[in-house]
Design a protein around this motif. Structure first.
Motif, PDB file in Angstrom:
ATOM      1  N   PRO A  34     -12.705   4.054  -3.810  1.00  0.00           N
ATOM      2  CA  PRO A  34     -11.554   3.222  -3.424  1.00  0.00           C
ATOM      3  C   PRO A  34     -10.559   3.962  -2.539  1.00  0.00           C
ATOM      4  O   PRO A  34     -10.030   3.390  -1.586  1.00  0.00           O
ATOM      5  N   VAL A  35     -10.339   5.244  -2.845  1.00  0.00           N
ATOM      6  CA  VAL A  35      -9.378   6.015  -2.040  1.00  0.00           C
ATOM      7  C   VAL A  35      -9.883   6.135  -0.593  1.00  0.00           C
ATOM      8  O   VAL A  35      -9.121   5.999   0.369  1.00  0.00           O
ATOM      9  N   ALA A  36     -11.196   6.362  -0.432  1.00  0.00           N
ATOM     10  CA  ALA A  36     -11.768   6.476   0.912  1.00  0.00           C
ATOM     11  C   ALA A  36     -11.603   5.164   1.686  1.00  0.00           C
ATOM     12  O   ALA A  36     -11.247   5.177   2.875  1.00  0.00           O
ATOM     13  N   TRP A  37     -11.800   4.048   1.021  1.00  0.00           N
ATOM     14  CA  TRP A  37     -11.635   2.737   1.680  1.00  0.00           C
ATOM     15  C   TRP A  37     -10.179   2.535   2.103  1.00  0.00           C
ATOM     16  O   TRP A  37      -9.905   2.079   3.202  1.00  0.00           O
ATOM     17  N   ILE A  38      -9.281   2.887   1.198  1.00  0.00           N
ATOM     18  CA  ILE A  38      -7.851   2.706   1.497  1.00  0.00           C
ATOM     19  C   ILE A  38      -7.463   3.553   2.717  1.00  0.00           C
ATOM     20  O   ILE A  38      -6.805   3.076   3.650  1.00  0.00           O
ATOM     21  N   LEU A  39      -7.907   4.803   2.730  1.00  0.00           N
ATOM     22  CA  LEU A  39      -7.599   5.684   3.863  1.00  0.00           C
ATOM     23  C   LEU A  39      -8.197   5.143   5.154  1.00  0.00           C
ATOM     24  O   LEU A  39      -7.557   5.186   6.214  1.00  0.00           O
ATOM     25  N   ALA A  40      -9.434   4.628   5.057  1.00  0.00           N
ATOM     26  CA  ALA A  40     -10.095   4.097   6.249  1.00  0.00           C
ATOM     27  C   ALA A  40      -9.285   2.927   6.827  1.00  0.00           C
ATOM     28  O   ALA A  40      -9.043   2.869   8.042  1.00  0.00           O
ATOM     29  N   PHE A  41      -8.830   2.042   5.968  1.00  0.00           N
ATOM     30  CA  PHE A  41      -8.032   0.900   6.436  1.00  0.00           C
ATOM     31  C   PHE A  41      -6.692   1.371   7.012  1.00  0.00           C
ATOM     32  O   PHE A  41      -6.221   0.850   8.024  1.00  0.00           O
ATOM     33  N   TYR A  42      -6.098   2.350   6.351  1.00  0.00           N
ATOM     34  CA  TYR A  42      -4.789   2.832   6.795  1.00  0.00           C
ATOM     35  C   TYR A  42      -4.898   3.483   8.172  1.00  0.00           C
ATOM     36  O   TYR A  42      -4.087   3.226   9.071  1.00  0.00           O
ATOM     37  N   LEU A  43      -5.914   4.327   8.346  1.00  0.00           N
ATOM     38  CA  LEU A  43      -6.059   5.046   9.608  1.00  0.00           C
ATOM     39  C   LEU A  43      -6.404   4.095  10.761  1.00  0.00           C
ATOM     40  O   LEU A  43      -6.017   4.318  11.900  1.00  0.00           O
ATOM     41  N   ARG A  44      -7.125   3.023  10.403  1.00  0.00           N
ATOM     42  CA  ARG A  44      -7.526   2.071  11.444  1.00  0.00           C
ATOM     43  C   ARG A  44      -6.312   1.286  11.966  1.00  0.00           C
ATOM     44  O   ARG A  44      -6.181   1.078  13.164  1.00  0.00           O
ATOM     45  N   ASN A  45      -5.446   0.870  11.060  1.00  0.00           N
ATOM     46  CA  ASN A  45      -4.312   0.069  11.502  1.00  0.00           C
ATOM     47  C   ASN A  45      -3.108   0.272  10.574  1.00  0.00           C
ATOM     48  O   ASN A  45      -2.822  -0.549   9.698  1.00  0.00           O
ATOM     49  N   PRO A  46      -2.384   1.377  10.741  1.00  0.00           N
ATOM     50  CA  PRO A  46      -1.284   1.679   9.816  1.00  0.00           C
ATOM     51  C   PRO A  46      -0.155   0.634   9.844  1.00  0.00           C
ATOM     52  O   PRO A  46       0.521   0.445   8.853  1.00  0.00           O
ATOM     53  N   ARG A  47       0.014  -0.080  10.982  1.00  0.00           N
ATOM     54  CA  ARG A  47       1.156  -0.997  11.099  1.00  0.00           C
ATOM     55  C   ARG A  47       1.020  -2.232  10.214  1.00  0.00           C
ATOM     56  O   ARG A  47       1.994  -2.681   9.626  1.00  0.00           O
ATOM     57  N   SER A  48      -0.196  -2.788  10.165  1.00  0.00           N
ATOM     58  CA  SER A  48      -0.352  -3.996   9.332  1.00  0.00           C
ATOM     59  C   SER A  48      -0.996  -3.676   7.981  1.00  0.00           C
ATOM     60  O   SER A  48      -1.561  -4.542   7.334  1.00  0.00           O
ATOM     61  N   PHE A  49      -0.897  -2.413   7.583  1.00  0.00           N
ATOM     62  CA  PHE A  49      -1.515  -1.988   6.315  1.00  0.00           C
ATOM     63  C   PHE A  49      -0.902  -2.703   5.112  1.00  0.00           C
ATOM     64  O   PHE A  49      -1.580  -2.970   4.114  1.00  0.00           O
ATOM     65  N   GLU A  50       0.378  -3.045   5.240  1.00  0.00           N
ATOM     66  CA  GLU A  50       1.113  -3.702   4.158  1.00  0.00           C
ATOM     67  C   GLU A  50       0.383  -4.970   3.674  1.00  0.00           C
ATOM     68  O   GLU A  50       0.337  -5.256   2.484  1.00  0.00           O
ATOM     69  N   ASP A  51      -0.197  -5.690   4.660  1.00  0.00           N
ATOM     70  CA  ASP A  51      -0.888  -6.940   4.319  1.00  0.00           C
ATOM     71  C   ASP A  51      -2.150  -6.702   3.482  1.00  0.00           C
ATOM     72  O   ASP A  51      -2.636  -7.614   2.805  1.00  0.00           O
ATOM     73  N   LEU A  52      -2.664  -5.498   3.598  1.00  0.00           N
ATOM     74  CA  LEU A  52      -3.924  -5.210   2.881  1.00  0.00           C
ATOM     75  C   LEU A  52      -3.701  -4.673   1.462  1.00  0.00           C
ATOM     76  O   LEU A  52      -4.645  -4.548   0.685  1.00  0.00           O
ATOM     77  N   VAL A  53      -2.441  -4.354   1.137  1.00  0.00           N
ATOM     78  CA  VAL A  53      -2.164  -3.695  -0.158  1.00  0.00           C
ATOM     79  C   VAL A  53      -2.693  -4.488  -1.366  1.00  0.00           C
ATOM     80  O   VAL A  53      -3.396  -3.927  -2.213  1.00  0.00           O
ATOM     81  N   VAL A 121       5.307   4.685  -0.494  1.00  0.00           N
ATOM     82  CA  VAL A 121       5.047   5.019   0.921  1.00  0.00           C
ATOM     83  C   VAL A 121       5.495   3.891   1.840  1.00  0.00           C
ATOM     84  O   VAL A 121       6.109   4.128   2.888  1.00  0.00           O
ATOM     85  N   LEU A 122       5.222   2.648   1.449  1.00  0.00           N
ATOM     86  CA  LEU A 122       5.505   1.524   2.348  1.00  0.00           C
ATOM     87  C   LEU A 122       6.857   0.849   2.064  1.00  0.00           C
ATOM     88  O   LEU A 122       7.249  -0.070   2.777  1.00  0.00           O
ATOM     89  N   GLY A 123       7.522   1.287   1.018  1.00  0.00           N
ATOM     90  CA  GLY A 123       8.834   0.706   0.684  1.00  0.00           C
ATOM     91  C   GLY A 123       8.738  -0.747   0.250  1.00  0.00           C
ATOM     92  O   GLY A 123       9.563  -1.574   0.648  1.00  0.00           O
ATOM     93  N   LEU A 124       7.766  -1.079  -0.567  1.00  0.00           N
ATOM     94  CA  LEU A 124       7.583  -2.468  -1.017  1.00  0.00           C
ATOM     95  C   LEU A 124       8.376  -2.714  -2.302  1.00  0.00           C
ATOM     96  O   LEU A 124       8.688  -1.774  -3.051  1.00  0.00           O
ATOM     97  N   TYR A 125       8.664  -4.011  -2.579  1.00  0.00           N
ATOM     98  CA  TYR A 125       9.398  -4.363  -3.803  1.00  0.00           C
ATOM     99  C   TYR A 125       8.642  -5.448  -4.580  1.00  0.00           C
ATOM    100  O   TYR A 125       8.997  -6.624  -4.516  1.00  0.00           O
TER     101      TYR A 125
END
Lengths: 242, 326
Positions: A34-53, A121-125
């Motif tokens: 799971p950590v590898a998948w999360i990193l892969a998604f983050y590195l691919r598109n850090p700006r819209s990563f919030e939507d994938l959380v 990291v993303l400052g979510l509430y």
């Protein structure tokens, strides 16, 4: 008798945490993957990563609980230790419930780490109450799904292979990568037959600014999946020792 | 030491088990008395382990019933489990846990009070000579030590009855002897022991009574002494030849129609019954004609093996076949 079962469940969970949580299959499938998948998604598109959380937390729950089940059940099936548990004055259902809780707690630890990491990291509430309301039944549903498939086979690697079928099906169909609503109608129906869809829906609501009451239906659906999986799992285990 | 036998603690009535269409146990009946060492003797596949699985709640009978210490195995199995200890054929404690932690975990499962757990576990480790290794993981133990710890685990909750499934299988001679001594000590503490074995000598040494099980049926139950006495009325002569062929066996059988010939080994035969002098003369005459050398001739006192052969009609070699046909 209930006291015997509760005592048994408690000590089985403690023993499983001590014995199996650091086994290589639990680490590789339950943590590294799971950590590898999360990193892969983050590195691919850090700006819209919030939507994938929400999807990535749901995927973490799915992988960590099922990976832990394969370890806590199949190591013991292979070595005959499960038989030892069944020789003690504890019912078979209590033994299996202890195993399911062992997987669920492993998943809880992993999903808590990922959730806290994302929030910081993303400052979510997120709404904490909603998070708990959806994560707990999700842990139980996926852990019991893991138990159901793991009692069908003997070896840990067989269990992990078997588990990959529902895992990857759910990752691609239940909204981890692409929202269910954007899928063709036929796939949408299939998605609502799988528990991960309800976890992701519930997590979306937990992270949204104005969460609705639909989360209750998601939580109830997940509890329904838990019951749907745990009963045949108990039956299959019973037949294994008949 | 004379053992005073008391009430019946295991009562089995018409116990039957089918696995699919395979009949594993066929309406067996027996009783075990308090303080007794009761042996279940039979070749692999006879139904010994199935009996233990049924009596300890790991499996349900297809038909029949049994009660242990007055509790029905079909309806009160939790009460039965609280009062019995089980030593499975394969030592199945946890490789990752230490000897002490394994015993503590089993004690927790059986509800041994918190304050008594550690003392009880340490006492057992001392009794079984494992105290010095209490912190070593189970996986580091030798086969004999694993068996000893598995027996200790079965005793952690002070059971009234202990079931031991093939307790010495796979052990070397020294470890097996040491384990038999431990089993003997348990009886002195008043524990009733139910032992399955396919080792005839082990059954003879350990058991007060033996049930001989063949193909799921009990063919005889008695004391080792009484079982052996049944064969004492006939003479047994054992011949060792330099070379034993099937033709020679056939020729001896033809020459001694009143006697029963049992092949014991690659060069040994035992001849049961008949007149010893006549048997000796006939066999000697035959082998002179064939030019075969006799290595030894012995008159044999009946053993449990002889009794087993006479009762079951099976060759003793079937008892040396391990599980999996090896």
């Amino acid at each position: 008798m209930w006291m015997d079962d509760f005592r048994g469940i408690y000590y089985i969970v403690l023993k499983d945490m001590k014995t199996y949580y650091l086994k290589p299959p639990a680490i590789s499938w339950g943590i590294v993957f799971p950590v590898a998948w999360i990193l892969a998604f983050y590195l691919r598109n850090p700006r819209s990563f919030e939507d994938l959380v929400p999807g990535l937390i749901a995927m973490t729950i799915l992988f960590s609980t099922t990976a832990a089940e394969a370890v806590v059940i199949n190591f013991e099936l292979r070595l005959g230790s499960l038989e030892r548990l069944l020789l003690s004055p504890i019912s078979l259902s209590a033994v299996l419930l202890g195993k399911v809780l062992g997987g669920a707690i492993f998943g809880l630890i992993m999903s808590t780490i990922i959730t806290i990491g994302s929030v910081v990291v993303l400052g979510l509430y997120p709404n904490l109450f909603y998070l708990i309301l959806i994560i707990i039944p999700s842990l139980l549903a996926f852990s019991s799904l893991g138990a159901l498939l793991c009692v069908l086979v003997r070896e840990v690697f067989e269990a992990q292979t078997l588990l990959n079928l529902p895992r990857f099906l759910m990752i691609f169909l239940c909204g981890v990568i692409r929202p269910v609503s954007s899928m063709p109608a036929a796939l949408e129906y299939i998605a609502y037959g799988m528990p991960l869809t309800y976890t992701i829906n519930g997590l979306w609501q937990s992270f949204s600014a104005s969460p609705g009451t639909m989360i209750l239906i998601d939580a109830m659906a997940l509890m329904g999946f838990f019951i749907l999986f745990i009963f045949p799992a108990t039956k299959l285990l019973y037949r294994k020792f008949e | 030491m004379e053992v005073v036998l008391k009430e019946i603690v295991i009562h089995v009535s018409h116990l039957t088990k089918f696995y699919g269409r395979l009949l594993a146990l066929d309406h067996i009946d027996f009783d075990v008395k308090e303080g007794e060492i009761f042996g279940f003797l039979g070749p692999n596949g006879a139904g010994k382990t199935t009996t233990i699985r049924l009596l300890t709640g790991l499996s349900k009978p297809t038909d029949g019933n049994a009660s242990i210490l007055g509790f029905d195995i079909n309806t009160e199995i939790t009460e039965v489990k609280k009062r019995v200890g089980v030593v499975p054929e394969f030592s199945n404690l946890y490789d990752e846990l230490s000897a002490l932690d394994n015993l503590l975990f089993v004690a927790q499962l059986y509800g041994v009070p918190r304050l008594a757990r550690r003392k009880k576990a340490e006492d057992l480790l001392k009794t079984f000579g494992l105290f010095e290794r209490k912190d070593s993981p189970f996986r580091m133990f030798s086969h004999g030590m694993k068996r000893a710890l598995t027996i200790a685990a079965a005793l952690i909750h002070d059971p009234k009855i202990v079931f031991l499934d093939e307790p010495t299988v796979g052990l070397d001679v020294v470890a097996a002897r040491s384990l038999r001594n431990l089993i003997g000590n348990l009886r002195q503490q008043g524990v009733t022991l139910f032992i399955t074995t396919h080792y005839l000598e082990e059954a003879d040494i350990l058991c007060d009574r033996i049930a001989i099980l063949v193909k799921g049926r009990i063919v005889k139950i008695d004391t080792p002494k009484a079982l052996k006495a049944a064969t004492e009325e006939e003479s047994v002569i054992e011949f060792s030849f330099a070379e034993l062929s099937s033709t020679l066996i056939h020729d001896i059988s033809d020459k001694l129609p009143e006697a029963k010939l049992v092949v014991m080994d690659y060069n040994k035969v035992r001849i049961h019954g008949g007149m010893p002098g006549k048997i000796y003369d006939n066999v000697c005459q035959l082998i002179r004609e064939k030019g075969i050398e006799i290595q030894s001739v012995n008159s044999i006192r009946p053993t449990l093996e002889d009794a087993f052969i006479k009762i079951t009609g099976l060759s003793p070699t079937v008892m040396s076949i391990e599980k999996g046909g090896k």
